[in-house]
Write an enzyme that holds these catalytic residues in place. Structure first.
Site, PDB file in Angstrom:
ATOM      1  N   LYS A 105       0.766  -1.368   0.213  1.00  8.47           N
ATOM      2  CA  LYS A 105       0.198  -0.192  -0.186  1.00  8.47           C
ATOM      3  C   LYS A 105       1.178   0.745  -0.242  1.00  8.47           C
ATOM      4  CE  LYS A 105      -3.852  -2.093   0.310  1.00  8.47           C
ATOM      5  NZ  LYS A 105      -5.485  -1.415  -0.541  1.00  8.47           N
ATOM      6  N   GLU A 127      -9.455   6.516   3.020  1.00 12.89           N
ATOM      7  CA  GLU A 127     -10.361   5.599   3.836  1.00 12.89           C
ATOM      8  C   GLU A 127      -9.032   4.448   4.025  1.00 12.89           C
ATOM      9  OE1 GLU A 127      -9.670   5.467   0.428  1.00 12.89           O
ATOM     10  OE2 GLU A 127      -9.097   3.478   0.240  1.00 12.89           O
ATOM     11  N   SER A 408       1.540  -9.673  -0.968  1.00 10.40           N
ATOM     12  CA  SER A 408       1.492  -8.304  -0.549  1.00 10.40           C
ATOM     13  C   SER A 408       1.690  -7.533   0.372  1.00 10.40           C
ATOM     14  CB  SER A 408       0.625  -8.148  -0.839  1.00 10.40           C
ATOM     15  OG  SER A 408      -0.299  -8.457  -0.201  1.00 10.40           O
TER      16      SER A 408
HETATM   17  C1  LIG Z   1      -1.830  -7.049   2.298  1.00  9.13           C
HETATM   18  C2  LIG Z   1      -3.288  -6.904   1.369  1.00  9.13           C
HETATM   19  N1  LIG Z   1      -3.222  -6.912   0.854  1.00  9.13           N
HETATM   20  C3  LIG Z   1      -4.191  -7.203   0.002  1.00  9.13           C
HETATM   21  C4  LIG Z   1      -4.930  -5.914   0.277  1.00  9.13           C
HETATM   22  C5  LIG Z   1      -6.154  -6.204  -0.761  1.00  9.13           C
HETATM   23  O1  LIG Z   1      -5.690  -4.656  -1.387  1.00  9.13           O
HETATM   24  P1  LIG Z   1      -5.588  -4.479  -3.279  1.00  9.13           P
HETATM   25  O2  LIG Z   1      -5.929  -5.491  -3.466  1.00  9.13           O
HETATM   26  O3  LIG Z   1      -5.777  -3.278  -3.658  1.00  9.13           O
HETATM   27  O4  LIG Z   1      -4.144  -5.522  -3.476  1.00  9.13           O
HETATM   28  C6  LIG Z   1      -4.405  -5.612   1.001  1.00  9.13           C
HETATM   29  C7  LIG Z   1      -6.041  -4.628   1.273  1.00  9.13           C
HETATM   30  O5  LIG Z   1      -6.017  -3.378   2.849  1.00  9.13           O
HETATM   31  C8  LIG Z   1      -3.754  -5.776   1.721  1.00  9.13           C
HETATM   32  O6  LIG Z   1      -3.480  -4.934   3.514  1.00  9.13           O
END
Ligand SMILES: Cc1ncc(COP(=O)(O)O)c(C=O)c1O
Lengths: 442, 261
Positions: A105, A127, A408
């Protein structure tokens, strides 16, 4: 209108038969379906995005801070133990969760924060659902010296207390949202309202690749570093990916991770899907299967019952009832617990370029546990959905195949969820002792 | 002459009570009614209307019942033009044609859909005009002048005269300040022979008096939602007189907006 390649690092050729123009649409998805009051601020944002972000000065500052503040590049890790255990393809993990504040993020929060600063905005709003985006924005705003307010649903504030605490440590004001389902989508609504009331001095840092144009393009641009870096890291090992796997909430980590490989969409079926022999890797998005099929039990928009609709300023696939009301969703990972999906992913899913599958709550928790024990790597529950899919699919690939999953986020933040799931009794005793000792201190 | 367009949320606090509230508005002197079909994510509404929408949805609001209620209204008070306000999600879900046919059949004269702007409307404007319905644009004084000209040109080419002005930059429920900017915007629209419906934050006779010379009708929304909430909590329960007392309370509130006390 300027070429998309200016802002993305997509070369014209790679953009290929897709319109290399920032139209705000992906096929018929995307757009800017907002009340008139938000048209002007969105237009100004688009102008600033297209003129400032590609500039040399911006890029130099952004790249420098990605290194010194975010901690890039994040490693690409060869999951040797898993590969040996499962057979099939070779598994690599992009350790995006090692970025500052624990998730991808921050790539986007930093990019938009720098843009806010260059636009002369006096105040940032955001948000947050799980709190990961909120924490990233709060840290960036502390770093850049901009006052910051984060909207968060009251239900999420209760579930994610530690992140509220950290945001406040970074100096952000966290405002509880008591409307609607009191979760992420309601926090988005509230942030849009705030922006509509203060468009002149306020910059809204949206956290995923969705919302009215130009957000989907802008967020992909700032997250494309994940894919660009992965491609370079593979190339330095003499490798090309056979398949990329990412979890999909709104879709920002997935679209950023996939970005070097999305286009062109060829008319030949094989080129679209990607196979082991083609030049195009398979792209696999993993949605929250939650507790299983059934209304309100999951957040599977592409692999489930998602319907074409217009919500929160963009056209895409959403979980809607037959009247068009947004349905409740569920996932053990708050970051995937959202009824819509970014318009570019929905478009590429409908075209067949991206495959969508689900992993359930249970599978995600098991995958988190598996990677911790097998590799010494702790997945966030969101990312563990991608991890679960990788474990499921890996044996079906050939020995030469290179499968990369994007972690992620890292899992420390999920302590309060995973501990109660995996070690309930001892966790209860610990919490009880903590509560008792708090009482003593009074 | 002071004309009001009174806003209500269909199904708030219940389907029948929202019907009674509408009758109260007309009794109090409303010239137009704006009936909002609640949507789960109403991004352009303030806290009061939003809360009312949540309650209506919790109470089981469906489009089917909403259209039935509107039809009943248009039969009961045929002299009052009815406008339907909602969001794109509801309008496009079963198809714009389906939604507009239902609206037409229910006796609606126009629609207000703030998140279907004229240049990204999915064909909604043309489809409304084809059916003799008014697609009513929501404009703001801060709008870019080229964009506004484009819209006004489109309206003129279809003989469309209704336009809805959201005064001040913001969201319903906050106090309205009739700034010079607002007034010159209203004057400019009036000079084009447009029928201007304007509001956001109207709650007093003074405001209605100040705004009336510039508009076809003054829009009152959040304030009346507040009146409905107050009245229904005061009388509470399931008293058989609840409809009557709500109607009276609403009529009185509307009337005091039009006539000096
Ligand atoms: C670690 C992590 N992965 C994935 C996501 C999902 O978001 P996005 O699909 O935008 O990557 C989030 C959202 O809070 C997150 O904190």
């Amino acid at each position: 209108m300027r070429a998309r390649s200016l802002v993305d690092g997509y070369s014209k050729q790679e953009v290929g038969n897709n319109p290399p123009i920032l139209t705000g649409f992906f096929g018929s998805f995307g757009g800017r379906y907002v009340a008139e009051v938000l048209r002007k601020p969105l237009h100004e944002l688009e102008e600033a995005f297209l003129s400032i972000v590609p500039s040399k000065e911006f890029q130099e500052e952004y790249q420098a801070k990605l290194k010194s503040f975010v901690g890039r590049p994040t490693p690409l890790y060869y999951a040797e133990n898993t590969t040996r255990l499962l057979g099939g393809g070779r598994l690599y993990i992009k350790l995006e969760g090692l970025a500052a504040t624990g998730a991808h993020k921050i790539n986007n929060a930093l990019g938009q924060g720098l843009l806010a600063k260059r636009m002369g905005k006096k105040r940032v709003i955001a948000e947050t659902g799980a709190g990961q985006h909120g924490v990233a924005v709060a840290a960036v705003c502390a770093h850049l010296g901009i006052p910051c307010r984060v909207y968060m649903g009251e239900v999420d504030m209760m579930r994610q207390k530690p992140n509220v605490f950290w945001m406040e440590r970074y100096g952000a004001e966290v405002v509880g949202v008591s409307s609607g389902s009191r979760t992420l989508k309601d926090a988005v609504n509230e942030a849009l309202r705030d922006w509509a009331s203060h468009p002149e001095d306020t910059f809204y840092i949206l956290g995923s690749a969705l919302g009215p144009s130009p957000y989907p393009d802008m967020v992909r641009t700032f997250q494309s570093i994940i894919g660009v870096e992965t491609k370079e890291q593979l190339a330095s090992l003499g490798l090309k990916p056979t398949a990329l796997i990412a979890c999909v909430g709104g879709g920002s980590n997935a679209i950023g991770f996939f970005s070097p490989y999305l286009y062109p969409i060829d008319e030949s079926e094989e080129r679209i899907k990607g196979t082991e022999t083609s030049n195009m890797p398979r792209l696999i998005g993993v949605e929250a299967g939650g507790r299983g099929p059934g209304k309100g039990q999951h957040a599977a928009r592409m692999s489930g019952e998602g319907k074409v609709g217009i919500v929160q300023g963009y056209k895409s696939r959403f979980l809607l009832d037959e009247d068009g009301q947004v349905l409740p969703t569920h996932s053990v990972s708050a970051g995937l617990d959202y009824p819509g999906i970014g318009p570019e992913l929905a478009y590429l899913g409908d075209r067949g370029r991206i495959e969508f599958i689900t992993a359930t709550d249970r599978q995600a928790i098991e995958a988190m546990d598996f990677f911790a024990r097998t590799e010494g790597i702790l997945f966030a529950l969101e990312s563990a959905h991608g991890g679960a899919a990788a474990l499921r699919l890996l044996p079906s690939f050939s020995k030469e195949a290179v499968v990369v999953v994007n972690m992620s986020g890292r899992g420390d933040k999920d302590l309060f969820i995973t501990a109660r799931e995996l070690d309930r009794e001892r966790w209860r005793e610990f919490l009880q002792r903590e509560v008792d000792s708090l009482g003593d201190a009074l | 002459m002071k004309k009001l367009m009174c806003h209500l949320v269909a199904g708030y606090p219940t389907m029948n009570l929202s019907f009674q509230a509408a009758l109260g508005m007309v009794e109090g002197g409303a010239s137009y009614l704006e009936v909002q079909f609640p949507f789960s994510d109403p991004t352009a509404d303030g806290p009061r209307i939003q809360e009312a929408c949540v309650q209506a949805l919790d109470g089981g609001f469906t489009l089917r019942e909403g259209f039935l209620m509107v039809r009943r209204l248009s039969r009961t008070i045929p002299e009052i033009p009815l406008f339907l306000m909602s969001y794109a999600s509801l309008v496009v879900r079963r198809g714009i044609s389906w939604f507009l046919d239902q609206a037409k059949e229910a006796g609606v004269q126009g629609l207000i859909v703030p998140d279907l702007p004229f240049d990204q409307d999915e064909g909604y404007y043309e489809a409304a005009w084809e059916r003799g319905l008014h697609p009513i644009s929501v404009v703001v004084p801060t709008m870019d002048s080229k964009r506004l000209d484009q819209l006004l040109g489109l309206l003129q080419s279809h003989g469309e005269r209704y336009i809805y002005v959201a005064l001040r930059t913001g969201i319903t429920g906050d106090p309205t300040n009739l700034s010079d900017e607002n007034l010159s915007f209203l004057n400019m629209l009036a000079a084009k022979e447009l029928k201007v419906l304007a509001g956001f934050g109207i709650s007093s006779y003074g405001q209605v008096e100040a705004l009336s010379p510039y508009v076809e009708a003054v829009v009152v929304g959040s304030y009346l939602v507040g009146i409905i909430r107050e009245s229904t909590t005061r009388f509470g329960g399931s008293s058989p007189d609840q409809g009557e007392s709500l109607k009276r309370a609403v009529a009185k509130a509307v009337s005091t907006l039009i006539h000096p006390v």
